[in-house]
Motif scaffolding. Structure first.
Motif, PDB file in Angstrom:
ATOM      1  N   ILE A 163       0.844  -1.207   0.000  1.00 56.13           N
ATOM      2  CA  ILE A 163       0.000   0.000   0.000  1.00 56.13           C
ATOM      3  C   ILE A 163       0.871   1.247   0.000  1.00 56.13           C
ATOM      4  O   ILE A 163       0.574   2.239  -0.677  1.00 56.13           O
ATOM      5  CB  ILE A 163      -0.963  -0.004   1.199  1.00 56.13           C
ATOM      6  CG1 ILE A 163      -1.790  -1.287   1.235  1.00 56.13           C
ATOM      7  CG2 ILE A 163      -1.893   1.204   1.132  1.00 56.13           C
ATOM      8  CD1 ILE A 163      -2.729  -1.410   2.422  1.00 56.13           C
ATOM      9  N   VAL A 164       1.956   1.219   0.767  1.00 54.33           N
ATOM     10  CA  VAL A 164       2.869   2.368   0.800  1.00 54.33           C
ATOM     11  C   VAL A 164       3.456   2.621  -0.589  1.00 54.33           C
ATOM     12  O   VAL A 164       3.484   3.765  -1.076  1.00 54.33           O
ATOM     13  CB  VAL A 164       3.989   2.140   1.831  1.00 54.33           C
ATOM     14  CG1 VAL A 164       5.080   3.195   1.693  1.00 54.33           C
ATOM     15  CG2 VAL A 164       3.423   2.153   3.253  1.00 54.33           C
ATOM     16  N   THR A 165       3.922   1.563  -1.256  1.00 54.57           N
ATOM     17  CA  THR A 165       4.496   1.723  -2.590  1.00 54.57           C
ATOM     18  C   THR A 165       3.441   2.212  -3.570  1.00 54.57           C
ATOM     19  O   THR A 165       3.708   3.080  -4.411  1.00 54.57           O
ATOM     20  CB  THR A 165       5.101   0.393  -3.081  1.00 54.57           C
ATOM     21  OG1 THR A 165       5.980  -0.128  -2.076  1.00 54.57           O
ATOM     22  CG2 THR A 165       5.873   0.579  -4.367  1.00 54.57           C
ATOM     23  N   GLU A 166       2.240   1.664  -3.484  1.00 55.40           N
ATOM     24  CA  GLU A 166       1.134   2.104  -4.348  1.00 55.40           C
ATOM     25  C   GLU A 166       0.872   3.596  -4.173  1.00 55.40           C
ATOM     26  O   GLU A 166       0.712   4.337  -5.159  1.00 55.40           O
ATOM     27  CB  GLU A 166      -0.135   1.311  -4.019  1.00 55.40           C
ATOM     28  CG  GLU A 166      -1.344   1.663  -4.858  1.00 55.40           C
ATOM     29  CD  GLU A 166      -1.266   1.142  -6.290  1.00 55.40           C
ATOM     30  OE1 GLU A 166      -1.952   1.713  -7.163  1.00 55.40           O
ATOM     31  OE2 GLU A 166      -0.535   0.164  -6.538  1.00 55.40           O
ATOM     32  N   ALA A 167       0.836   4.064  -2.928  1.00 57.04           N
ATOM     33  CA  ALA A 167       0.559   5.476  -2.660  1.00 57.04           C
ATOM     34  C   ALA A 167       1.646   6.372  -3.241  1.00 57.04           C
ATOM     35  O   ALA A 167       1.351   7.418  -3.842  1.00 57.04           O
ATOM     36  CB  ALA A 167       0.430   5.696  -1.152  1.00 57.04           C
ATOM     37  N   VAL A 168       2.905   5.980  -3.071  1.00 54.99           N
ATOM     38  CA  VAL A 168       4.011   6.789  -3.588  1.00 54.99           C
ATOM     39  C   VAL A 168       3.944   6.868  -5.108  1.00 54.99           C
ATOM     40  O   VAL A 168       4.096   7.945  -5.703  1.00 54.99           O
ATOM     41  CB  VAL A 168       5.364   6.224  -3.123  1.00 54.99           C
ATOM     42  CG1 VAL A 168       6.524   6.909  -3.851  1.00 54.99           C
ATOM     43  CG2 VAL A 168       5.522   6.391  -1.609  1.00 54.99           C
ATOM     44  N   LEU A 169       3.709   5.732  -5.755  1.00 57.62           N
ATOM     45  CA  LEU A 169       3.685   5.706  -7.217  1.00 57.62           C
ATOM     46  C   LEU A 169       2.483   6.457  -7.789  1.00 57.62           C
ATOM     47  O   LEU A 169       2.558   7.047  -8.867  1.00 57.62           O
ATOM     48  CB  LEU A 169       3.674   4.260  -7.714  1.00 57.62           C
ATOM     49  CG  LEU A 169       4.944   3.454  -7.442  1.00 57.62           C
ATOM     50  CD1 LEU A 169       4.747   1.991  -7.835  1.00 57.62           C
ATOM     51  CD2 LEU A 169       6.146   4.041  -8.188  1.00 57.62           C
TER      52      LEU A 169
END
Length: 467
Positions: A163-169
């Protein structure tokens, strides 16, 4: 040790900033950098924490300094509460922090169980709230990185990684991010053990997302041996499957595995054996508290060990914390970027068409070739119907949680929870969301006005300022 020092003299010195440096995992990281010093000479390792974690930072930082001294390496370990000082000129930034510390995780797990839901820090309601607390902090770190170390790689081990990576991207312009998890490397070691081969000979094809992926092919010495691996997996006793320490090992039926034609990561126990996992979590809670309370006790014991001035190696007891192979995952990817190795590792990155069933811009967990330019995803193609449905469900959940984190929309957050299989009731979703939101009020400014009253309006113009 002189040989190590001499062999690294010609290499470019590397500066690494570790956010959450007071974590009990830090000795794993330090051990990994010590082992790789010849090829990846980390000359400055900055361990950063917040004032609430200062005592732990001093304790684990002291151990880190003793480990480096015992190894005879010219690696300087710096301890600081000033994140910007640590980030200035960094080549890599690793993140391993927990907003609200373990007490926040205890609340997540207890409140979820109170409402009859699985409480687990990367899944369902508990995972959602960890993401809601974490994403704004990650965005703050990225703002600092844009100014102080714009060419650095952000290597994130902070859950929920997907979820963290999704939000950043999706909501920032930062693309130099790699999400890390120790599950894939643990599965690779497990497959090597089942097949009685060296792990270096094994390559896996991963299809899916962080903590929600399937091994869909296995290559040994470059040749697919998946049919043999799948049958071997079906015949193994559950205790030999190598599940994570924080997940109850439930044997899946041979029919399920053969029907999937894939080997699920152990976290899929929560989705494929939901009833049994929930019953076990409730029993564990009655016996010794939620998992976070067990971890808190393990951490307390670890930090007592870390205080020993004679200790100068990573203690064996750290394995009980559940972070096995962390240093292999984190340090290997850094080493491979530094040396443009072109080897294959398993990380969370932007999809870029590797999985055609998922959006191009979304985060996926897959096998990647690690180069000096970063990870290059290896194409998987279209997901099979047997695994596509559950992966699409979690991707929808990830996207909506990310949206709620940056917009402050309680409506989107509740819809995200209802979309997740672990919550089977709209009414319960509203109840558990409200209680968790209130419990974590101090760490969820996006959901509250400055006067502390609930915030109902979306904040798209503010939340998406990084785009």
């Amino acid at each position: 040790m002189a040989k190590k020092n001499e062999s690294a003299q010609g290499s470019r010195p590397i500066k690494i900033a570790t956010i959450g440096g007071g974590s009990s995992y830090t000795p794993e990281l330090v051990e990994g950098f010590i082992k790789r010093y010849d090829s990846c000479p980390v000359r400055e390792l900055w361990l950063v924490d917040v004032p609430e974690g200062e005592e732990k930072l001093k304790i684990v930082g002291g151990l880190a300094q003793r480990m480096v001294e015992a190894a005879g390496l010219p690696m300087e370990v710096r301890l600081t509460l000033d994140r910007r000082e640590a980030l200035a000129g960094a080549d890599f930034v690793t993140t391993q922090f927990r907003v609200g510390q373990l007490d926040a995780r205890i609340k997540d797990e207890r409140i979820a169980l109170k409402h009859g839901l699985i409480g687990q820090e990367t899944n369902g309601a508990a995972g959602m709230f960890k993401a809601l607390r974490t994403i704004p902090v990650i965005f703050d770190i990225i703002r600092d990185m844009e100014e102080l170390c714009p060419d650095a790689w952000l290597v994130n081990f902070t859950n929920p990684v997907g979820i963290v990576t999704e939000a950043v991207l999706r909501y920032t312009s930062w693309r130099r991010i790699i999400g890390l998890c120790n599950c894939p490397i643990s599965m690779r070691f497990g497959i090597a053990r089942w097949m009685d081969v060296d792990p270096g000979r094994v390559r896996m094809e991963l299809s899916g997302l962080n903590h929600h992926f399937f091994v869909t092919d296995v290559y040994i010495d470059g040749r697919s041996r998946f049919e043999e691996v799948l049958e071997r997996y079906c015949e193994l006793p559950v205790e030999e499957l190598g599940t994570m320490k924080n997940i109850m090992a439930i044997p899946w039926s041979k029919r399920l595995i053969r029907g999937l034609r894939a080997i699920p990561v152990s976290y899929l126990n929560y989705y494929f054996s939901t009833r049994e996992e929930l019953e076990q979590l409730e029993k564990d809670y009655q016996a010794h508290g939620v998992r976070a309370e067990v971890v808190k006790q393990v951490e307390a014991e670890l930090f007592e060990l870390y205080k020993d001035a004679e200790l100068h190696v990573k203690p064996r007891q750290l394995e009980e914390r559940g972070g096995a192979h962390y240093s292999d995952a984190a340090c290997s990817v850094i080493d491979s970027i530094v040396n443009d190795r072109g080897d294959i590792q398993y990380v969370d990155v932007q999809n870029r068409g590797a999985v055609t069933s998922l959006p191009y811009e979304s985060a996926v967990e897959c096998a990647c070739v690690i180069t000096g330019d970063g990870p290059k995803p290896i194409a998987v193609g279209e997901l099979s119907p047997a695994i596509n449905g559950t992966i699409q469900m979690i991707k929808s959940f990830e996207r909506m949680v990310a949206e709620a984190a940056v917009t402050g929309s309680k409506d989107v957050a509740v819809a995200a929870l209802v979309a997740n299989k672990l919550c089977d009731s709209d009414a319960v979703a509203n109840e558990v969301f409200d209680e968790l939101c209130e419990a974590h009020r101090d760490y969820l400014p996006q959901f509250y006005n400055e006067d502390g009253s609930p915030r109902e309006a979306l904040r798209r113009s503010q939340a998406c300022a990084l785009v």
